[in-house]
Design an enzyme around this catalytic site. Sequence first.
Site: not given
Length: 296
Positions: A98, A121, A54
Amino acid sequence: MAAEIIDGKQVAEQIRRELAQEIADFKARSGITPGLCTVLVGENPASVSYVTAKGRACEELGMRSIHHALPAETSEANLLKLIDELNRNPEVHGILVQLPLPDQMDESKVLFAIDANKDVDGFHPVNVGRLMIGEEIFPPCTPAGIQELILRSGTPTEGAEIVVVGRSNIVGKPIAVMLLQKKPGANATVTVCHTKTRDIAAHTRRAEILIVAAGRAKAITADMVRPGATVIDVGVNRVGITSSGKPKLVGDVDFDAVKEVAGKITPVPGGVGPMTITMLMKNTLKAAKLAVDGRC
Ligand code: GUN
């Protein structure tokens, strides 16, 4: 006739080229570099490799990447304090914590603490609600990537029978909601199957589009697939080590057998995976536009 392979890597590269231009235009116009902050708690090898990818994608597209690595034994209070700082930091437009988090943390509480306008997200309850009513700002990245692959593979969704296998908050539930919306690229009849579904094959055999996020290798065999269907395999299962010492990955679909029945199919790796990170980049640019322009 064997199925057409949907090349997620190629589609992702095309979208990244489009995004790179949009990011350059935004920077030239605003003087601001979009920034994504990733937070990793612990050292789960899969999470480390996702977070690294990422950060790299951000930099390749001309965005700023900031990373915080916290030890596995970090307290929830410490993580919440970091999130609070990032919420206030004007150079951070997107925040990604995460998952999964270690056991001592309450995942919902952590996701709720992220500023909804920086939640790239799309996991904050406000963003989940916006998605439900079709007014999303940050569509969750893996479902957004799946929808884009379906569209760009030329598979019509309107009125189509779509079956989703798996009901996770990250993939199954949001993709079902997205494909149900009264919008182009959606308007489907959606069925969601899960571990308590009585006869999964009876449902999957009817699917014109079959989306599999079951979390188990070979969960879908050739006899479960309607001839000519478009099959999207979201699974990533580690099944040993390749000759070059890297983990060998397979999806949830028995690819070799199913490709003889399906019309189109995504491979693993190289299908949904590259799309997920690309959609995260898209959401990060959106977050920067939201911060600078008040809309995206
Ligand atoms: N873990 C597995 N997939 C994801 C994702 O899309 N976002 C985050 N934050 N964690 C994940």
